[in-house]
Scaffold this active site. Structure first.
Site, PDB file in Angstrom:
ATOM      1  N   HIS A  65      -2.475 -43.722   0.933  1.00 30.43           N
ATOM      2  CA  HIS A  65      -2.750 -44.553  -0.232  1.00 30.43           C
ATOM      3  C   HIS A  65      -4.191 -45.026  -0.193  1.00 30.43           C
ATOM      4  O   HIS A  65      -4.837 -45.049   0.856  1.00 30.43           O
ATOM      5  CB  HIS A  65      -1.820 -45.770  -0.281  1.00 30.43           C
ATOM      6  CG  HIS A  65      -1.907 -46.643   0.926  1.00 30.43           C
ATOM      7  ND1 HIS A  65      -1.253 -46.345   2.111  1.00 30.43           N
ATOM      8  CD2 HIS A  65      -2.566 -47.802   1.157  1.00 30.43           C
ATOM      9  CE1 HIS A  65      -1.495 -47.289   3.000  1.00 30.43           C
ATOM     10  NE2 HIS A  65      -2.298 -48.189   2.450  1.00 30.43           N
ATOM     11  N   CYS A 212      -3.434 -55.598   5.258  1.00 23.01           N
ATOM     12  CA  CYS A 212      -3.991 -54.317   5.707  1.00 23.01           C
ATOM     13  C   CYS A 212      -5.258 -54.046   4.909  1.00 23.01           C
ATOM     14  O   CYS A 212      -5.528 -54.727   3.913  1.00 23.01           O
ATOM     15  CB  CYS A 212      -2.972 -53.184   5.536  1.00 23.01           C
ATOM     16  SG  CYS A 212      -2.584 -52.770   3.821  1.00 23.01           S
TER      17      CYS A 212
END
Length: 693
Positions: A65, A212
């Protein structure tokens, strides 16, 4: 969520063998549907995200991603592989691959829905339904959540899309039902002693932060994993997800009443001073996904032993990804790199302004009077003096910034004041760059020592604002002025004199060493150490320090230029993505951005890195042998007019590029094809990493 994934974005028979090929196959579906405008640019962003941290998860899941300017709207593509694809998960290959694409300025509502999907991936009922699905239409419906019976998970996460994708829920709303029956592993009896006072006895309470680098998937998966593990252990877990769309803070009272803190993050936790004085476990975000029960047990054990570590010193910015077992040398390197990374922008701005001033007004411009008192708008000399004096002011911050942010890397914000004070004193006593480095380490150590002193809760609020800056600045100032300042200044002078006297073989050997360091990790710690060494010499420039700066910049330009040339000369030895990266590497190399070679080194380190080092060593040695000098700390070929012996300097760079190019072509040409790939040249979908293995 119907616009995020459609049947056209589902591939139930994904035939790719590598993660790069899988990402390309799914990205091509996005491009065909108009969701991705530049396929190669998007894949480069996916690869850059993958290089930060593997995206494979336990349970056979891969979630490549990224956020990219080449994505028109939040999009999800799904592929199912029969043979499995290695995404770096500890338990082996992934058979369920989700390619998540978010625009660079992705809107909060869609990112919220993507976060809901990330939480669903922790549900075995949901993933089991995806593994048994037979039609793309139903698979897309399962992922969207509008398929009846898609998973029980879809019954409860309704409120989440309204919470900006990042609100910490007081109860684990996403996919709670598929969890195993609660099995309290440790009854909350003893820990109740450490809980904040409340009306009725309460179970152990934990507040957590998950984050993240991209803030799309791992952030929310870690949150879900911690919440579910808390349910199983009879522990209340409240998570604040600091994702892409911002974050909603945990209730201050909830933090005050918490018995412990878990920080599962790969980027700096925002406002982490809120958790000071609590038992704290600090790990990477994947630990929050893969071993939440261990983290909960660890924080309970810390609370039981009365450990009250504060994140301000237990999780300094450069320690946030460190393992508890990291040795002192590793942590020291990270602290020093913190200072260097914050110093570099001052170096670039100040140094280039000074270089431009020299180009306009000559090297005597440093003797011009202050432009505040004498400035003629029509004279180029006045403009040159203005540029020089602005650059000199920026350059004057180098040592204080270095010291301040070394201390920041060790002790977070409380370290800034004593660090800057120590750095400024280093300039005052002529201890220079070396003095600033030592002052930063001392400041960080003093603050860390103060933070370990137990104090009454009523005084905690004034500690970071009043007490710590006052005491630490006094101690650091005393040590720098009266104890270690003069010896450091003498050592700095000796180093400066040594550089000034470098000639012949000694200079060439130093050039080789600096060239090897610049090209070993391509922008990493060794590269930054060599660069910082060169920049430090510019604070008090002499012939030797100017030669060192020239050698360092020349060697740093070699790796990207060599990779660019190699992809041009022998393109068949490189994948299509590498050939595209090669075009950008021309500009990056010419601009002295060594990181332009990282994509090539990441794909084939055993061939690219030795080749780059060989060329860098040749260039560094030749630059020193030719006596090339450089007053600008950055700029690449754009500051060649400011270089002493410019033609010989370019010759040194050309020689190093030629050596690196020849070696990488030779080594890649000798490699054996991977099983199942008999052709000597890799295809566009072939992973260069498999060749290395």
């Amino acid at each position: 969520m119907s616009e995020l994934i459609t049947a056209e974005l589902v591939d139930l028979d994904l035939s790719a063998e590598t993660k790069e090929a899988a990402a390309r196959s799914l990205a091509e579906r996005m491009a065909a549907s108009g969701r991705v405008t530049d396929l190669e640019g998007f894949l480069a962003d996916v690869a850059a995200r993958e290089a930060q941290m593997p995206t494979g998860l336990d349970g056979g899941i891969g979630i490549p991603h990224c956020r990219s300017e080449h994505v028109t709207e939040p999009t999800l593509a799904f592929g199912r592989s029969a043979s499995g694809i290695d995404f770096g998960a500890p338990d082996g290959p992934a058979d369920l691959i989700f390619l998540i694409a978010a625009p660079a300025g992705g809107d909060a509502d869609h990112l919220s829905i993507l976060s809901t999907l990330a939480r669903h991936l922790m549900d075995e009922t949901f993933t089991g339904a995806l593994r048994s699905a037979t039609a793309p239409e139903r698979t897309a419906a399962l992922i969207r959540g509008d398929e009846p019976g898609a998973a029980e998970a879809d019954a409860e996460p309704e409120p989440e899309p309204t919470e900006s994708g990042t609100e910490p829920e007081p109860k684990p709303t996403a996919v709670p039902k598929p969890t195993a029956a609660p099995e309290p592993t440790t009854p909350p009896g003893p820990t109740a002693e450490h809980a904040s006072p409340s009306a009725t006895p309460a179970p152990f309470r934990i507040v957590a932060i998950t984050s993240c680098p991209t803030g799309i998937a791992h952030t929310y998966m870690a949150a879900e994993s911690l919440e579910k593990a808390g349910q199983a252990a009879g522990v209340e877990v409240f998570v604040e997800t600091q994702g892409s769309a911002g974050f909603q803070r945990l209730d201050p009272q909830l933090i005050a009443d918490a018995d412990g803190v878990i920080l599962a993050h790969d980027v700096e936790v925002r406002e982490k001073e809120r958790f000071a004085g609590k038992p704290t476990v600090d790990v990477g975000v994947k630990a929050g996904i893969n071993r939440p029960a261990e983290l909960i047990a660890e924080v309970r054990e810390k609370a039981a032993h009365g450990e009250t570590s504060a994140p301000a010193h237990a999780a300094a910015p450069m320690d946030k990804g460190a393992d508890a077992g990291d040795n002192f040398a590793t942590r020291l390197r990270k602290w020093l790199m913190t200072g260097v990374s914050y110093m570099v922008p001052f170096v670039a701005a100040g140094g280039l302004l000074i270089a431009l001033a020299f180009a306009i007004g000559g090297y005597t411009i440093n003797k011009a009077p202050s432009v505040a008192e004498h400035f003629l708008w029509t004279e180029s000399a006045s403009w040159a003096a203005l540029l020089f004096q602005i650059g000199s002011v920026a350059f004057g911050f180098l040592v204080p910034v270095l010291a301040g942010f070394i201390a920041y890397g060790m002790a977070d914000r409380p370290g800034l004041v004593p660090g800057f004070v120590g750095g400024a004193i280093a300039l005052t006593i002529n201890a220079g760059f070396l003095g600033g480095l030592i002052a930063g380490l001392i400041a960080g150590a003093v603050v860390m020592a103060i933070q370990r002193v137990r104090i009454p809760p009523v005084l905690r609020g004034i500690m970071p604002v009043v007490v710590i800056p006052l005491i630490s600045s006094a101690i650091v100032g005393f040590l720098m002025f009266l104890v270690i300042g003069k010896p450091i200044a003498a050592l700095q002078k000796g180093l400066t004199d040594w550089l000034s006297g470098l000639t012949g073989a000694n200079a060439i050997i130093l050039g080789v060493i600096l060239g090897l360091m610049m090209c070993f990790d391509l922008g990493g710690p060794l590269n930054k150490v060599a660069y910082a060494f060169a920049v430090g010499g510019l604070a008090n420039p002499n012939e030797g320090s100017l030669k060192v700066m020239a050698a360092v910049m020349a060697a740093g330009m070699v790796p990207p230029l060599a990779m660019a040339l190699a992809t041009t000369v022998r393109g068949r030895l490189f994948t299509k993505a590498e050939r595209e990266n090669g075009k950008a590497a021309w500009v990056l190399g010419a601009s002295f951005i060594t990181e332009g070679a990282i994509p090539f080194a990441a794909a084939d380190p055993l061939r690219v890195i030795p080749s780059a080092m060989a060329g860098g060593a040749v260039t560094g040695a030749l630059s020193m042998a030719f006596g090339c000098t450089l007053r600008a700390p950055h700029g690449g070929i754009f500051v060649v007019p400011l270089i002493g012996q410019p033609f010989l300097y370019l010759l040194a760079i050309a020689a190093g590029v030629g050596v690196s190019t020849a070696l990488v072509i030779l080594l890649k040409g000798l490699r054996k094809p991977s099983p199942g790939h008999p052709a000597p040249a890799p295809s566009d979908d072939e992973s260069a990493v498999t060749v290395v293995a």
